[in-house]
Design an enzyme around this catalytic site. Structure first.
Site, PDB file in Angstrom:
ATOM      1  N   ARG A  50       0.855  -1.191   0.000  1.00  0.00           N
ATOM      2  CA  ARG A  50       0.000   0.000   0.000  1.00  0.00           C
ATOM      3  C   ARG A  50       0.891   1.240   0.000  1.00  0.00           C
ATOM      4  O   ARG A  50       1.268   1.741   1.065  1.00  0.00           O
ATOM      5  CB  ARG A  50      -0.919   0.006   1.221  1.00  0.00           C
ATOM      6  CG  ARG A  50      -1.888  -1.167   1.262  1.00  0.00           C
ATOM      7  CD  ARG A  50      -2.704  -1.134   2.543  1.00  0.00           C
ATOM      8  NE  ARG A  50      -3.653  -2.236   2.599  1.00  0.00           N
ATOM      9  CZ  ARG A  50      -4.475  -2.464   3.624  1.00  0.00           C
ATOM     10  NH1 ARG A  50      -4.446  -1.659   4.678  1.00  0.00           N
ATOM     11  NH2 ARG A  50      -5.314  -3.487   3.602  1.00  0.00           N
ATOM     12  N   ASP A  52       2.103   5.082  -0.201  1.00  0.00           N
ATOM     13  CA  ASP A  52       1.522   6.303   0.342  1.00  0.00           C
ATOM     14  C   ASP A  52       1.249   7.334  -0.748  1.00  0.00           C
ATOM     15  O   ASP A  52       1.660   7.189  -1.900  1.00  0.00           O
ATOM     16  CB  ASP A  52       2.473   6.919   1.379  1.00  0.00           C
ATOM     17  CG  ASP A  52       2.542   6.117   2.664  1.00  0.00           C
ATOM     18  OD1 ASP A  52       1.598   5.354   2.932  1.00  0.00           O
ATOM     19  OD2 ASP A  52       3.537   6.272   3.398  1.00  0.00           O
ATOM     20  N   TYR A 111      12.403  -1.518  -2.786  1.00  0.00           N
ATOM     21  CA  TYR A 111      12.094  -0.115  -3.043  1.00  0.00           C
ATOM     22  C   TYR A 111      13.336   0.595  -3.573  1.00  0.00           C
ATOM     23  O   TYR A 111      14.471   0.248  -3.229  1.00  0.00           O
ATOM     24  CB  TYR A 111      11.632   0.587  -1.762  1.00  0.00           C
ATOM     25  CG  TYR A 111      10.193   0.316  -1.400  1.00  0.00           C
ATOM     26  CD1 TYR A 111       9.176   1.159  -1.826  1.00  0.00           C
ATOM     27  CD2 TYR A 111       9.859  -0.785  -0.622  1.00  0.00           C
ATOM     28  CE1 TYR A 111       7.854   0.912  -1.489  1.00  0.00           C
ATOM     29  CE2 TYR A 111       8.534  -1.040  -0.277  1.00  0.00           C
ATOM     30  CZ  TYR A 111       7.544  -0.181  -0.715  1.00  0.00           C
ATOM     31  OH  TYR A 111       6.230  -0.440  -0.384  1.00  0.00           O
ATOM     32  N   ARG A 202      11.271   6.013   3.824  1.00  0.00           N
ATOM     33  CA  ARG A 202      11.435   7.471   3.820  1.00  0.00           C
ATOM     34  C   ARG A 202      12.132   7.956   5.084  1.00  0.00           C
ATOM     35  O   ARG A 202      12.869   8.950   5.055  1.00  0.00           O
ATOM     36  CB  ARG A 202      10.082   8.145   3.640  1.00  0.00           C
ATOM     37  CG  ARG A 202       9.496   7.950   2.246  1.00  0.00           C
ATOM     38  CD  ARG A 202       8.056   8.415   2.174  1.00  0.00           C
ATOM     39  NE  ARG A 202       7.930   9.804   2.594  1.00  0.00           N
ATOM     40  CZ  ARG A 202       6.788  10.363   2.974  1.00  0.00           C
ATOM     41  NH1 ARG A 202       5.671   9.635   3.018  1.00  0.00           N
ATOM     42  NH2 ARG A 202       6.747  11.636   3.326  1.00  0.00           N
TER      43      ARG A 202
END
Length: 270
Positions: A50, A52, A111, A202
């Site tokens: 999911r 952001d 990622y 992040r």
């Protein structure tokens, strides 16, 4: 009902993340509405991650059950047509067995975070990279990143609204790549684990940027990790440099497929 895996690429800028919401556009909503134009029985899809608000993907994976059997290439092409003008593309599709689940069958997620250092503002890459004007030390960032590898309590590096029942995660890779461009330097953060906490990547990158800028020492990352306190984290970097790049499964559902079409061992379409 036949089940299909979809590999999805999207620019997250116009969306409030992947997950469907009542009042804001989402990638899930865009894909589901396209599917419902092909099959009204479709009630929803499940995704591997999911992402952001503002986060992009080059390798998101979702699965859907449909009433009719589709040739995967035709399904991908039909969805691409109905997804217009959204910045969302179905880059591959494959029929899978009913035990396949895009989220729960995944064994690894990768990622990519892109950061560009240059004095001038961004033009072509605006909205798809994090732009900083100062220079960064890649070696120092890698030294700091190495403290995060392995299995840890990552309370410091997860959002306070994270819903995961445990802060324990195993980080398999956090590699800082430096790429010299003509008038800039790009830093790519390659991050790999089975699963992630909310805002974990992040939080990593924002903290490591402070190390690269010289505001933190590499050892400060270890101290922040050991603190197990969100307040010890560095700044959380903006979402628009982050990409869900790849999801891996025990058996690759898209192996032997190119753009939804099966290929033989010589690389030609079967």
């Amino acid at each position: 009902m036949p089940r299909y895996a979809l590999k999805i690429e999207y620019n997250g800028a116009p969306f409030s993340g992947w997950q469907r919401q009542k009042e804001h556009p989402s990638v899930q909503q865009a894909v589901e509405e396209a599917l419902q134009k092909l099959d009204r029985s479709v009630t929803g899809i499940a995704a591997a991650g999911r992402t952001d608000t503002g986060v992009h993907a080059t390798g998101q994976v979702a699965h859907v059950d449909m009433a009719a059997t589709w040739e995967p290439f035709r399904l991908a092409e039909a969805l691409i047509y109905h997804l217009k003008p959204n910045p969302v593309a179905i880059v591959n599709a494959a029929e899978v067995d009913e035990e396949f689940h895009a989220r729960f069958s995944a064994i690894e997620r990768r990622y990519l975070f892109r950061l560009i250092s240059r004095r001038a503002p961004m033009t072509f890459d605006k909205g798809t990279v994090w732009h900083v004007r100062h220079e960064l030390d890649a070696d120092a960032m890698q030294e700091g990143a190495n403290f995060l590898l392995g299995r840890h309590d990552f309370t410091t590096f997860r959002s306070t609204i994270c819903q995961a029942p445990s802060p324990l995660r195993t980080l398999d890779e956090l590699r800082v790549e430096r790429i010299e461009l003509q008038d800039a330097t790009e830093f790519r953060f390659h991050v790999r684990a089975r699963a992630f906490l909310h805002n974990q990547v992040r939080s990593f990158v924002g903290t490591l940027e402070r190390v690269g800028a010289g505001s933190w020492q590499p050892e400060d990352v270890a101290a922040a990790l050991e603190a197990k306190d969100r307040a010890a984290c560095g700044p959380v970097c903006p979402p628009h440099g982050l990409y869900l790049a790849e999801v891996k499964y025990p058996q690759d559902p898209f192996k032997g497929m190119r753009g939804g079409e099966p290929i033989d061992h010589e690389g030609t379409e079967a």
